[in-house]
Design a protein around this motif. Structure first.
Motif, PDB file in Angstrom:
ATOM      1  N   UNK A 160       0.854  -1.186   0.000  1.00  0.00           N
ATOM      2  CA  UNK A 160       0.000   0.000   0.000  1.00  0.00           C
ATOM      3  C   UNK A 160       0.890   1.236   0.000  1.00  0.00           C
ATOM      4  N   UNK A 161       0.568   2.203  -0.833  1.00  0.00           N
ATOM      5  CA  UNK A 161       1.371   3.426  -0.925  1.00  0.00           C
ATOM      6  C   UNK A 161       0.686   4.533  -0.124  1.00  0.00           C
ATOM      7  N   UNK A 162       1.448   5.172   0.739  1.00  0.00           N
ATOM      8  CA  UNK A 162       0.922   6.247   1.590  1.00  0.00           C
ATOM      9  C   UNK A 162       1.464   7.582   1.092  1.00  0.00           C
ATOM     10  N   UNK A 163       0.561   8.502   0.788  1.00  0.00           N
ATOM     11  CA  UNK A 163       0.922   9.829   0.306  1.00  0.00           C
ATOM     12  C   UNK A 163       0.491  10.874   1.337  1.00  0.00           C
ATOM     13  N   UNK A 164       0.844  12.124   1.064  1.00  0.00           N
ATOM     14  CA  UNK A 164       0.390  13.213   1.927  1.00  0.00           C
ATOM     15  C   UNK A 164      -1.132  13.290   1.876  1.00  0.00           C
ATOM     16  N   UNK A 165      -1.719  13.543   3.032  1.00  0.00           N
ATOM     17  CA  UNK A 165      -3.168  13.661   3.122  1.00  0.00           C
ATOM     18  C   UNK A 165      -3.507  14.879   3.974  1.00  0.00           C
ATOM     19  N   UNK A 166      -4.769  15.006   4.303  1.00  0.00           N
ATOM     20  CA  UNK A 166      -5.189  16.132   5.146  1.00  0.00           C
ATOM     21  C   UNK A 166      -5.306  15.724   6.607  1.00  0.00           C
ATOM     22  N   UNK A 167      -4.722  14.586   6.958  1.00  0.00           N
ATOM     23  CA  UNK A 167      -4.777  14.113   8.342  1.00  0.00           C
ATOM     24  C   UNK A 167      -3.625  14.709   9.156  1.00  0.00           C
ATOM     25  N   UNK A 168      -3.696  14.490  10.469  1.00  0.00           N
ATOM     26  CA  UNK A 168      -2.672  15.035  11.364  1.00  0.00           C
ATOM     27  C   UNK A 168      -1.865  13.916  12.019  1.00  0.00           C
ATOM     28  N   UNK A 169      -1.878  12.736  11.416  1.00  0.00           N
ATOM     29  CA  UNK A 169      -1.193  11.610  12.032  1.00  0.00           C
ATOM     30  C   UNK A 169       0.317  11.719  11.849  1.00  0.00           C
ATOM     31  N   UNK A 170       1.060  10.838  12.534  1.00  0.00           N
ATOM     32  CA  UNK A 170       2.519  10.904  12.572  1.00  0.00           C
ATOM     33  C   UNK A 170       3.150  10.648  11.199  1.00  0.00           C
TER      34      UNK A 170
END
Length: 286
Positions: A160-170
């Motif tokens: 799974x590829x993780x990109x920048x999002x609008x979340x505030x997680x680490x």
């Protein structure tokens, strides 16, 4: 003895600065737990003590430290960071990392996969953290699709590829940190100014603020180096290319079919004066 101002200005940021911060950040169980809960918010039983760090060092030929492995509740979590340059070759890194992780896991747990008893192994979860812009890049990567035209192959790797999002997680905060660093290096080069500005901006934006406040001096140290690794590599490559060019020019001179001016056109890395010296050496050995 006072520092030479010119030397101070020339201190460079490490080319692997973001890799080092990635490694340092998630070696801390507090932030590792936050990472795990970002991926598995439903798991309320996980604690810092329940996480087992199984990060492999020096498993890859380039010895980068931007790969992370840990075990949580019988899940083998592997995260591999891809920086701003996108390549599906990262799946190969994931595959090698997974194989080595299982090999070391069986050794640690004293399990022999040559015997008839079925071994126990944690369920793998594979992730790629991409710190560049998403664009039209995929949400997941499959080895069969990227390398074998979706053929039915003997082994599959799915990440799974993780990109920048609008979340505030680490994880998202780390991606933003990398992007801020990229912006600052464009303005200030690979210098201490870029590092200190990155830290200042991220603290102001509440990006990894707790980590940066707690380890600001260490982060600066991590990101700085008196020896620019990129420049060292460029110098090595240039030296290798000059050696190859010299060997080519020597063969051409020995053949005697081209003038030095013509050889110079074929081997632009060497000046005409250098070719004249090489010709003299060849003539002496003849």
């Amino acid at each position: 003895m006072q520092d030479n101002p010119k030397q101070t200005q020339e201190i460079k940021a490490k080319r692997t600065a973001k890799n080092s911060v990635f490694f340092d950040l998630f070696q801390n169980k507090r932030y590792l737990l936050k990472l795990y809960k970002t991926l598995h918010p439903e798991d309320e039983t996980a604690t810092e003590d329940s996480l087992t760090d199984v990060t492999i060092t020096n498993v890859l030929t380039d010895n980068l430290y931007n790969d992370l492995g840990f075990i949580a509740n019988n899940k083998l979590m592997i995260l591999v960071e891809a920086q701003s340059t996108w390549t599906v070759n990262i799946l190969v890194r994931v595959l090698l990392y997974l194989a080595q992780s299982y090999h070391e896991y069986f050794q640690r747990t004293c399990q022999d996969y040559y015997k008839s008893k079925k071994v126990k192994m944690p369920k793998p979860e594979l992730y790629v953290i991409f710190t560049g812009n998403k664009g039209r890049k995929p949400e997941k990567l499959l080895l069969s699709e990227e390398f074998f035209e979706s053929a039915d192959i003997g082994i599959e790797v799915k990440a799974k590829v993780i990109y920048e999002s609008d979340t505030d997680d680490i994880i998202n905060q780390y991606i933003i940190f990398c992007k801020v660093f990229n912006e600052q290096t464009k303005q200030h080069g690979m210098t201490q100014k870029a590092v200190t500005e990155t830290i200042r901006i991220c603290k102001d934006r509440n990006v990894l603020k707790e980590y940066l406040l707690d380890r600001e001096k260490e982060v600066v140290t991590i990101m700085m180096s008196l020896f620019d690794e990129e420049q060292i590599m460029k110098s090595f490559i240039k030296s290798e290319r000059r050696d190859e060019a010299r060997e080519t020019a020597e063969r051409m001179i020995k053949m005697g079919k081209l003038s030095l001016d013509e050889v110079a056109l074929c081997v632009p890395l060497l000046s005409l004066d250098e070719l004249k010296e090489l010709e003299a050496e060849v003539m002496q050995l003849a």
